[in-house]
Design an enzyme around this catalytic site. Structure first.
Site, mmCIF file in Angstrom:
data_model
loop_
_atom_site.group_PDB
_atom_site.id
_atom_site.type_symbol
_atom_site.label_atom_id
_atom_site.label_comp_id
_atom_site.label_asym_id
_atom_site.label_seq_id
_atom_site.Cartn_x
_atom_site.Cartn_y
_atom_site.Cartn_z
ATOM 1 N N HIS A 90 0.657 -1.282 0.099
ATOM 2 C CA HIS A 90 -0.076 0.201 0.293
ATOM 3 C C HIS A 90 0.670 1.121 0.464
ATOM 4 O O HIS A 90 2.056 0.879 0.590
ATOM 5 C CB HIS A 90 -0.878 0.336 0.772
ATOM 6 C CG HIS A 90 -0.430 0.080 2.724
ATOM 7 N ND1 HIS A 90 -0.089 1.043 2.754
ATOM 8 C CD2 HIS A 90 0.015 -1.027 3.690
ATOM 9 C CE1 HIS A 90 0.554 1.051 3.958
ATOM 10 N NE2 HIS A 90 0.627 -0.186 4.619
ATOM 11 N N ASP A 92 -0.492 4.063 0.771
ATOM 12 C CA ASP A 92 -0.825 5.375 2.202
ATOM 13 C C ASP A 92 -0.240 4.932 2.936
ATOM 14 O O ASP A 92 0.137 3.795 3.053
ATOM 15 C CB ASP A 92 -2.402 4.834 2.244
ATOM 16 C CG ASP A 92 -2.562 4.032 2.893
ATOM 17 O OD1 ASP A 92 -2.875 3.104 1.871
ATOM 18 O OD2 ASP A 92 -3.525 4.355 3.640
ATOM 19 N N GLU A 156 -4.824 2.020 3.494
ATOM 20 C CA GLU A 156 -5.290 0.770 4.121
ATOM 21 C C GLU A 156 -4.862 1.156 5.706
ATOM 22 O O GLU A 156 -5.289 0.757 6.461
ATOM 23 C CB GLU A 156 -3.906 -0.015 4.207
ATOM 24 C CG GLU A 156 -3.667 -1.844 4.528
ATOM 25 C CD GLU A 156 -3.258 -1.173 6.053
ATOM 26 O OE1 GLU A 156 -3.617 -1.931 7.046
ATOM 27 O OE2 GLU A 156 -2.243 -0.365 5.789
ATOM 28 N N GLU A 157 -4.074 2.271 5.636
ATOM 29 C CA GLU A 157 -3.809 3.004 6.939
ATOM 30 C C GLU A 157 -5.217 3.675 7.584
ATOM 31 O O GLU A 157 -5.296 3.164 8.554
ATOM 32 C CB GLU A 157 -2.685 4.039 6.917
ATOM 33 C CG GLU A 157 -1.704 3.498 6.388
ATOM 34 C CD GLU A 157 -0.799 2.863 8.094
ATOM 35 O OE1 GLU A 157 -1.430 2.010 8.092
ATOM 36 O OE2 GLU A 157 0.164 2.395 7.518
#
Length: 451
Positions: A90, A92, A156-157
């Protein structure tokens, strides 16, 4: 690292990898568009898309996911009849928190004491580079022996589930024989590790109301119910005297079977202050990999500076509950909500709102892919045997992929070892780990294709 053509090629590519990671870290790609410009995330997505096209990927696309972010997809065809491997990372990142606390600017990759510092350097922009390095090394030595699907998630975060929902709506897109999730990490630098379990999680917002408005604490304090005090009391009920998580009806006595985590090593990894005790019971591995863990992430209340002598009418908190494999996250959410409602004192009004949720994950470590990875890591890390560890964090996409593709083998590796200090200030990545794991992934793809 012993002499190996793939390893030598990866080593020669490391200066380029540092330049590319510098460019990627420079994007402030926090997928919270109330805090950071959407253009920063889209810039990072376009950078990855361009990198994939340069490596010969086909069907490269920016996928508009239901949460308003973009994931980057690409397909690299391999030999006819070859297996298909999905590579995940990911782009982000977590917010930088207090930028003044960073030794160097968070969005400028900076080398210091043999590590590369910057937000996302390990979690998980370094994972994007790990995949690229592995593929480049294979292309230099006979080509990539499998079909490769590449997916880089954009949120994702934040835990908003955009890619999960997109995958469910397009189930054929990410179908693969094996999935390599590049968002985990070695147990320590130099010890090759695959993550075999992930805790699930639930995230709730709890709000307590007691009065129509704030009151003068001198005139009404002592009889008027204080909402902040009520909230503190209900939050305290989530822990036993030793700090163990205590949610009514939720089991908290499971044991971890696998790699041990030395208590003194954990204290160093977690940077626990001298004289401060660890919380909970059982081994460290039991506590962080096999048992539930509650964390109060934030409280809305007046700051000390500027506070007035008032009885608070309303207060709220954000509460995270991590749950181990074997515990259904939906059931854990219901138990947490019931606990908060039952333990709120003085008849105060309480409202519990679910914000996020993800199921726990357990891999099948007996599958052929795990043997192929063990053989690869033995070459990339001479003299070390691949270890199995748990991870306290959650990657809800793992469960989505496992449900969509029940026959797929899922492996979790990555750059987020303890010294990386992911999610904290001064996040960093070990370039040696990036190099060795890139070699391991390349050799894994070769081993897996031949198996």
């Amino acid at each position: 690292m012993s002499s190996n053509p793939v390893a030598e090629t990866v080593s020669s590519l490391m200066p380029r990898a540092k330049e590319e990671l510098t460019a990627l870290v420079a994007f402030k790609s926090v997928a919270d568009f109330d805090q950071f410009p959407r253009s920063e995330s889209f810039g990072a997505a376009n950078w990855i898309a361009s990198a994939l096209r340069a490596e010969g990927f086909q069907d490269v696309d920016l996928l508009d996911t239901p949460d308003g972010t973009q994931s980057v997809y690409g397909y690299l065809p391999g030999p006819e009849g070859a297996k298909t491997v999905l590579l995940y990372a990911h782009y982000d990142v977590q917010p930088p928190l207090d930028e003044a606390a960073w030794a160097t600017p968070p969005f400028e990759l900076t080398e210091r004491d043999g590590r590369w510092y910057g937000r996302g350097a390990a979690d998980c922009k370094g994972g994007v580079l790990m995949h690229l390095l592995a593929l480049r090394a294979l292309k230099a030595h006979g080509g990539v022996p499998v079909h490769v699907k590449f997916i880089a998630e954009g949120s994702e975060e934040q835990g908003t589930g955009g890619l999960e929902r997109y995958a469910e709506q397009h189930p054929e897109l990410l179908a693969a024989d094996t999935i390599v999730i590049g968002d985990a990490g070695n147990f320590r630098v130099g010890l090759p590790t695959v993550t075999s379990t992930l805790r699930g999680m639930t995230l709730v917002r709890v709000k307590v109301d007691t009065l129509e408005g704030n009151l003068h604490s001198g005139q009404f304090g002592g009889a008027a119910p204080d909402a902040l005090a009520a909230l503190i009391r209900v939050l305290d009920s989530l822990r036993a005297e030793d700090g163990s998580t205590t949610v009514d009806g939720l089991a908290s006595d499971s044991a971890w079977e696998g790699l041990a985590y030395d208590e003194e090593q954990f204290r160093r990894d977690a940077r626990v202050l001298d004289g401060v005790e660890l919380i909970g019971s059982g081994s460290v591995a039991d506590r962080i990999w096999a048992r539930p863990a509650v964390t109060v992430l934030g409280i809305d209340c007046p700051p000390v500076v500027g506070a007035t002598p008032s009885v608070q009418a309303s207060a709220r908190a954000l509460v995270s509950l991590r749950v181990p494999p074997g515990v259904d996250a939906c059931e854990a959410t219901k138990l947490l909500q019931a606990h908060l409602e039952a333990r709120t004192p003085w008849g105060a009004r309480v409202a519990v709102e679910q914000i996020g949720q993800g199921q726990a994950f357990r891999a099948d470590t007996t599958s052929p892919a795990y043997q192929a990875m063990a053989d690869a890591m033995a070459v990339a890390y001479p003299g070390e045997e691949m270890q199995y560890a748990g991870q306290g964090g959650s990657i809800p996409l793992c469960n989505t992929l496992a449900a969509l593709y029940p026959r797929a083998e899922i492996l979790l590796i990555g750059l987020s070892e303890p010294e990386a200090q992911i999610h904290a200030v001064n996040e960093s990545v070990s370039p040696e780990e990036l190099e060795r794991l890139s070699v391991a992934e390349a050799l894994f793809l070769r081993n897996y294709a031949a198996g």
